[in-house]
Scaffold this motif. Structure first.
Motif, PDB file in Angstrom:
ATOM      1  N   UNK A 108       0.851  -1.069  -0.017  1.00  0.00           N
ATOM      2  CA  UNK A 108       0.299   0.001   0.110  1.00  0.00           C
ATOM      3  C   UNK A 108       0.933   1.185  -0.048  1.00  0.00           C
ATOM      4  N   UNK A 109       1.806   1.049   0.392  1.00  0.00           N
ATOM      5  CA  UNK A 109       3.093   2.262   0.452  1.00  0.00           C
ATOM      6  C   UNK A 109       4.063   2.107  -1.280  1.00  0.00           C
ATOM      7  N   UNK A 110       3.471   1.124  -1.772  1.00  0.00           N
ATOM      8  CA  UNK A 110       4.191   1.435  -2.491  1.00  0.00           C
ATOM      9  C   UNK A 110       3.072   2.275  -3.749  1.00  0.00           C
ATOM     10  N   UNK A 128      -5.979   0.795  -4.061  1.00  0.00           N
ATOM     11  CA  UNK A 128      -6.093   0.786  -5.268  1.00  0.00           C
ATOM     12  C   UNK A 128      -6.662   1.352  -5.690  1.00  0.00           C
ATOM     13  N   UNK A 129      -7.856   0.742  -5.535  1.00  0.00           N
ATOM     14  CA  UNK A 129      -8.980   1.482  -5.998  1.00  0.00           C
ATOM     15  C   UNK A 129      -9.526   2.977  -6.006  1.00  0.00           C
ATOM     16  N   UNK A 130      -9.198   3.086  -4.467  1.00  0.00           N
ATOM     17  CA  UNK A 130      -9.447   4.617  -3.314  1.00  0.00           C
ATOM     18  C   UNK A 130      -8.086   5.435  -4.124  1.00  0.00           C
ATOM     19  N   UNK A 131      -6.364   5.356  -3.963  1.00  0.00           N
ATOM     20  CA  UNK A 131      -6.109   5.530  -4.712  1.00  0.00           C
ATOM     21  C   UNK A 131      -6.512   6.342  -5.961  1.00  0.00           C
ATOM     22  N   UNK A 132      -6.487   5.030  -7.268  1.00  0.00           N
ATOM     23  CA  UNK A 132      -6.736   5.559  -8.275  1.00  0.00           C
ATOM     24  C   UNK A 132      -8.012   6.838  -8.521  1.00  0.00           C
ATOM     25  N   UNK A 133      -9.304   6.682  -7.029  1.00  0.00           N
ATOM     26  CA  UNK A 133     -10.327   7.386  -7.447  1.00  0.00           C
ATOM     27  C   UNK A 133      -9.868   9.123  -7.450  1.00  0.00           C
ATOM     28  N   UNK A 170      -5.827   8.035   2.546  1.00  0.00           N
ATOM     29  CA  UNK A 170      -5.690   6.947   3.015  1.00  0.00           C
ATOM     30  C   UNK A 170      -5.201   6.158   3.219  1.00  0.00           C
ATOM     31  N   UNK A 171      -3.934   5.859   3.584  1.00  0.00           N
ATOM     32  CA  UNK A 171      -3.127   6.252   5.448  1.00  0.00           C
ATOM     33  C   UNK A 171      -3.850   6.004   5.983  1.00  0.00           C
TER      34      UNK A 171
END
Length: 336
Positions: A169-171, A218-223, A234-235
């Protein structure tokens, strides 16, 4: 009885010297983080070569700082697995060679048993029996511990371990290596407003699954809008989801076993949010909670020296064969 502990399972070269009556005498640690950070993760071949360069100089330094000769050492304990095969072999061959040269016994130690017993190095060690939560980059385990070597596996991760999920998730958030601590530092500036799931908590059992949290992240970061604040939020949400999941499963394990003592160890146990979440759970359930100090949460030689000392005192030792197991089931260990 002086026992030298050697830890080389991954990217840290650790040494510890434990005395059966005096307790921990000294320990040293060399971390390879700076070397591997250039590549975004551990490079096994580089890790092995660095262990070769650092291990014997660290042994000499330890003995010199303790003002002891090699002849004063009564036994050697070394991490035999699980871990990176090349790294394990460096520690195993060095330990066996020193044991042969000094004419003393050597004992192969399970890496996760070392973590499990790390709280025994504290001034207020947990008495047996207890439930242990072991959380690291490669393992998430719940264990019913009746004594040294007397372990019954209650639950484990079916995919990503908690530490592995932190790193992945950090990546996704663009953070460097090591990802777990950097994600936690970022989470301190965020609010857990994103609604992450608490995986496998709505069904019976004590197994874990963290790969879905990585996909959700991943989906949250993209949105999201890609801002630093959204990444911090998010973190924070991801970290809270992991902490809550661990607390729910630990509470369930205590209820199922009828035990009132919980030991939490492994690299991820240094995470302060996870510690506070588990402490709140323990307070509500009237359970006693034990952690090793932060320096003994990560890989270290002190925990290997302690675990090896207990087994050597029980009369256990290895033959001349070099033991190294990249995979090693913890419930296959024999008791002392």
């Amino acid at each position: 009885m002086y026992v030298l502990g050697i830890e080389t399972s991954c990217d840290e070269t650790g040494l510890g010297l434990y005395h059966a009556q005096k307790g921990l005498v000294h320990h040293l640690l060399y971390s390879q983080i700076d070397m591997h950070s250039e590549y975004g993760g551990v490079v096994p071949e580089l890790a092995s070569r660095d262990h070769v360069r650092k291990l014997l100089p660290l042994v000499r330094q330890l003995l010199q700082e303790c003002q002891l000769a090699g002849s004063a050492i009564d036994g050697i304990a070394y991490t035999a697995g699980p871990g990176l095969m090349g790294a394990l072999l460096v520690g195993a061959t060095t330990a066996r060679s020193l044991a042969w040269a000094w004419q003393i016994p050597a004992i192969a130690v399970h890496h996760m048993e070392g973590h499990l017993l790390a709280p025994m190095l504290e001034a207020n060690p947990p008495p047996f029996p207890f439930v242990a939560l072991l959380i690291s980059g490669g393992h998430t385990l719940l264990v019913n511990v009746q004594g040294v070597g007397r372990y019954h596996l209650l639950g484990e991760s079916l995919d990503d371990a908690a530490g592995e999920a932190f790193d992945k998730t950090a990546k996704l958030l663009g953070l460097g290596y090591p990802g777990g601590p950097k994600l936690s530092a970022l989470a301190a500036h965020g609010k857990p407003d994103f609604k992450f799931p608490r995986p496998m908590t709505d069904r019976p059992g004590l197994d874990f699954s963290f790969s879905g949290l990585k996909t959700f992240a991943l989906n949250t970061v993209n949105a999201c809008d890609g801002s630093w604040q959204s990444h911090a939020d998010i973190a924070a949400a991801f970290q809270s989801a992991v902490a809550d999941t661990l607390a729910i499963k630990c509470k369930r394990a205590l209820e199922q076993t009828g035990l009132q003592r919980l030991v939490v160890a492994g690299g991820v146990s240094a995470n302060q949010h996870i510690r506070s979440t588990l402490a709140a759970m323990a307070d509500k359930t009237k359970a006693q909670l034990y952690f090793p100090r932060p320096e003994f949460c990560t890989d270290n030689g002190a925990m290997i020296a302690y675990a090896g000392c207990q087994r050597l005192l029980a009369g256990q030792h290895e033959g001349l064969a070099i033991a190294a197991y990249p995979r090693w089931a913890m419930d296959s260990l024999v008791g002392c």
